[in-house]
Design an enzyme around this catalytic site. Sequence first.
Site, PDB file in Angstrom:
ATOM      1  N   ALA A 165      40.541 -30.644  39.787  1.00  0.00           N
ATOM      2  CA  ALA A 165      39.388 -30.891  40.652  1.00  0.00           C
ATOM      3  C   ALA A 165      38.929 -29.560  41.226  1.00  0.00           C
ATOM      4  O   ALA A 165      39.706 -28.598  41.314  1.00  0.00           O
ATOM      5  CB  ALA A 165      39.773 -31.860  41.759  1.00  0.00           C
ATOM      6  N   GLY A 178      43.664 -32.713  38.213  1.00  0.00           N
ATOM      7  CA  GLY A 178      42.760 -33.780  37.781  1.00  0.00           C
ATOM      8  C   GLY A 178      42.423 -33.690  36.296  1.00  0.00           C
ATOM      9  O   GLY A 178      42.096 -34.703  35.676  1.00  0.00           O
ATOM     10  N   GLU A 216      45.250 -35.344  34.711  1.00  0.00           N
ATOM     11  CA  GLU A 216      45.119 -36.782  35.025  1.00  0.00           C
ATOM     12  C   GLU A 216      44.009 -37.430  34.186  1.00  0.00           C
ATOM     13  O   GLU A 216      44.107 -38.602  33.824  1.00  0.00           O
ATOM     14  CB  GLU A 216      44.867 -36.961  36.527  1.00  0.00           C
ATOM     15  N   GLU A 229      49.200 -29.553  42.133  1.00  0.00           N
ATOM     16  CA  GLU A 229      48.717 -29.944  43.467  1.00  0.00           C
ATOM     17  C   GLU A 229      49.709 -29.562  44.561  1.00  0.00           C
ATOM     18  O   GLU A 229      49.323 -29.181  45.666  1.00  0.00           O
ATOM     19  CB  GLU A 229      48.462 -31.463  43.513  1.00  0.00           C
TER      20      GLU A 229
HETATM   21  N1  DAK Z   1      38.559 -25.266  41.213  1.00  0.00           N
HETATM   22  C1  DAK Z   1      37.589 -24.346  41.413  1.00  0.00           C
HETATM   23  N2  DAK Z   1      37.510 -23.165  40.754  1.00  0.00           N
HETATM   24  C2  DAK Z   1      38.476 -22.921  39.854  1.00  0.00           C
HETATM   25  C3  DAK Z   1      39.522 -23.818  39.584  1.00  0.00           C
HETATM   26  C4  DAK Z   1      39.552 -25.064  40.310  1.00  0.00           C
HETATM   27  N3  DAK Z   1      40.451 -26.018  40.106  1.00  0.00           N
HETATM   28  N4  DAK Z   1      40.333 -23.282  38.633  1.00  0.00           N
HETATM   29  C5  DAK Z   1      39.783 -22.085  38.325  1.00  0.00           C
HETATM   30  N5  DAK Z   1      38.667 -21.856  39.048  1.00  0.00           N
HETATM   31  C6  DAK Z   1      37.793 -20.698  39.002  1.00  0.00           C
HETATM   32  C7  DAK Z   1      38.431 -19.492  39.677  1.00  0.00           C
HETATM   33  O1  DAK Z   1      38.230 -19.548  41.077  1.00  0.00           O
HETATM   34  C8  DAK Z   1      37.692 -18.358  39.011  1.00  0.00           C
HETATM   35  O2  DAK Z   1      36.426 -18.246  39.600  1.00  0.00           O
HETATM   36  P1  DAK Z   1      35.847 -16.756  40.008  1.00  0.00           P
HETATM   37  O3  DAK Z   1      36.908 -16.166  40.860  1.00  0.00           O
HETATM   38  O4  DAK Z   1      35.675 -16.077  38.676  1.00  0.00           O
HETATM   39  O5  DAK Z   1      34.564 -17.065  40.724  1.00  0.00           O
HETATM   40  C9  DAK Z   1      37.473 -18.869  37.582  1.00  0.00           C
HETATM   41  O6  DAK Z   1      37.604 -20.287  37.656  1.00  0.00           O
HETATM   42  C10 DAK Z   1      38.527 -18.349  36.600  1.00  0.00           C
HETATM   43  O7  DAK Z   1      39.796 -18.662  37.152  1.00  0.00           O
HETATM   44  P2  DAK Z   1      40.960 -17.548  37.306  1.00  0.00           P
HETATM   45  O8  DAK Z   1      40.363 -16.195  37.528  1.00  0.00           O
HETATM   46  O9  DAK Z   1      41.915 -18.060  38.327  1.00  0.00           O
HETATM   47  O10 DAK Z   1      41.591 -17.595  35.845  1.00  0.00           O
HETATM   48  P3  DAK Z   1      43.084 -17.243  35.434  1.00  0.00           P
HETATM   49  O11 DAK Z   1      43.070 -17.265  33.943  1.00  0.00           O
HETATM   50  O12 DAK Z   1      43.595 -16.034  36.142  1.00  0.00           O
HETATM   51  O13 DAK Z   1      43.963 -18.494  35.951  1.00  0.00           O
HETATM   52  C11 DAK Z   1      44.444 -20.842  36.266  1.00  0.00           C
HETATM   53  C12 DAK Z   1      43.772 -19.747  35.389  1.00  0.00           C
HETATM   54  C13 DAK Z   1      44.054 -22.202  35.684  1.00  0.00           C
HETATM   55  C14 DAK Z   1      45.962 -20.686  36.199  1.00  0.00           C
HETATM   56  C15 DAK Z   1      43.975 -20.691  37.737  1.00  0.00           C
HETATM   57  O14 DAK Z   1      42.540 -20.654  37.741  1.00  0.00           O
HETATM   58  C16 DAK Z   1      44.401 -21.819  38.605  1.00  0.00           C
HETATM   59  O15 DAK Z   1      45.537 -21.902  39.045  1.00  0.00           O
HETATM   60  N6  DAK Z   1      43.451 -22.728  38.910  1.00  0.00           N
HETATM   61  C17 DAK Z   1      43.702 -23.833  39.849  1.00  0.00           C
HETATM   62  C18 DAK Z   1      44.576 -24.883  39.211  1.00  0.00           C
HETATM   63  C19 DAK Z   1      44.885 -26.015  40.169  1.00  0.00           C
HETATM   64  O16 DAK Z   1      45.544 -25.835  41.202  1.00  0.00           O
HETATM   65  N7  DAK Z   1      44.412 -27.199  39.845  1.00  0.00           N
HETATM   66  C20 DAK Z   1      44.672 -28.400  40.650  1.00  0.00           C
HETATM   67  C21 DAK Z   1      43.525 -28.649  41.631  1.00  0.00           C
HETATM   68  S1  DAK Z   1      43.867 -30.061  42.634  1.00  0.00           S
HETATM   69  C22 DAK Z   1      41.198 -37.259  43.465  1.00  0.00           C
HETATM   70  C23 DAK Z   1      40.597 -36.768  42.348  1.00  0.00           C
HETATM   71  C24 DAK Z   1      41.055 -35.614  41.745  1.00  0.00           C
HETATM   72  C25 DAK Z   1      42.106 -34.925  42.293  1.00  0.00           C
HETATM   73  C26 DAK Z   1      42.728 -35.427  43.403  1.00  0.00           C
HETATM   74  C27 DAK Z   1      42.276 -36.618  44.013  1.00  0.00           C
HETATM   75  N8  DAK Z   1      40.730 -38.487  44.160  1.00  0.00           N
HETATM   76  C28 DAK Z   1      40.828 -39.694  43.324  1.00  0.00           C
HETATM   77  C29 DAK Z   1      40.875 -38.593  45.543  1.00  0.00           C
HETATM   78  C30 DAK Z   1      42.552 -33.677  41.681  1.00  0.00           C
HETATM   79  C31 DAK Z   1      43.083 -32.635  42.385  1.00  0.00           C
HETATM   80  C32 DAK Z   1      43.314 -31.362  41.694  1.00  0.00           C
HETATM   81  O17 DAK Z   1      43.103 -31.234  40.499  1.00  0.00           O
END
Ligand code: DAK
Length: 259
Positions: free
Chosen positions: A65, A110, A113, A133
């Site tokens: 997400a 997400g 998921e 998460e």
């Molecule tokens: N959200 C927003 N931006 C993101 C992102 C994300 N999840 N993942 C990556 N980006 C963006 C980065 O901020 C970066 O943007 P700029 O800095 O260039 O502006 C760009 O994408 C490239 O990312 P990185 O520079 O970080 O790239 P790397 O190759 O170094 O790293 C990575 C890749 C995937 C390991 C890293 O980006 C990362 O850790 N991303 C976050 C992963 C994460 O924590 N995902 C879980 C999010 S929580 C619900 C519905 C859905 C959900 C929950 C509830 N309801 C039903 C209530 C879901 C929750 C989640 O998914």
Amino acid sequence: MGFETLVVSVEDGIGTITLNRPEVLNALSSQVFGELSQAAGELADDDSVRVLIITGGDKVFAAGADIRDMAKAEAMDIALAGRPSQKAFQLIENIPKPVIAAVAGYALGGGCELTLVCDVRIAADNAKFGLPEITLGILPGAGGTQRLPRLIGVGKAKEMIFSGDFIDAEEALSVGLVNKVVPAEELMNEAKRLAKRFASRGAVALRMAKSAVNEGLRMDLAAGLQYEHKCFSLLFATQDQKEGMQAFLEKRKPKFQGK
Ligand code: DAK
């Protein structure tokens, strides 16, 4: 209708939804969830579409997400904003047609998921799956704590949920998170090959088989077996059942009509 965050196409009875926010690794914003519901609903209603493929393209499936969307949210924002994502995921899970996830690169949070509401997951050899998460101070809230243990077992699911660590495609295959791993350049060919194989089967039998598995998982075994028997019996009211069995007896390929 046109979409801003997705590319949607239909070819040879296969509907493909491609997530398209490469600048943020296909992060799932509320707009993405809304468009996913709309696209999935349209493809579900289109009788020319027999099978769906959901992909993020050849670099990344989805990095979860959109954290920018979530960072400033309050509990009530999440409680209310949860609806579009829940609606999209439930809709995809219940589409009465096979849905294949074709995953290259990261499928996180997400994104992971989203693959869990698909029926089958094909991974490129560069795919990485994870529920990070916990590293953000939250838990997987789009079905991860419920669907992942049902798919791969409680122990491995808890390890992934508690650690937030990623697993690669081979490990995902070994724990049953994905059905098959292929070289990255073969991902869409393999997904389409499988989609065509599903599409060659009778549409009503596919619909009933998916319902029997999905609904059965929500019941105890005795109720599930009863439900399976109802679905099984009903198929004997279809032309496809007559055609399938007649074709076997005549040693020819069946021509299913989907009725
Ligand atoms: N959200 C927003 N931006 C993101 C992102 C994300 N999840 N993942 C990556 N980006 C963006 C980065 O901020 C970066 O943007 P700029 O800095 O260039 O502006 C760009 O994408 C490239 O990312 P990185 O520079 O970080 O790239 P790397 O190759 O170094 O790293 C990575 C890749 C995937 C390991 C890293 O980006 C990362 O850790 N991303 C976050 C992963 C994460 O924590 N995902 C879980 C999010 S929580 C619900 C519905 C859905 C959900 C929950 C509830 N309801 C039903 C209530 C879901 C929750 C989640 O998914």
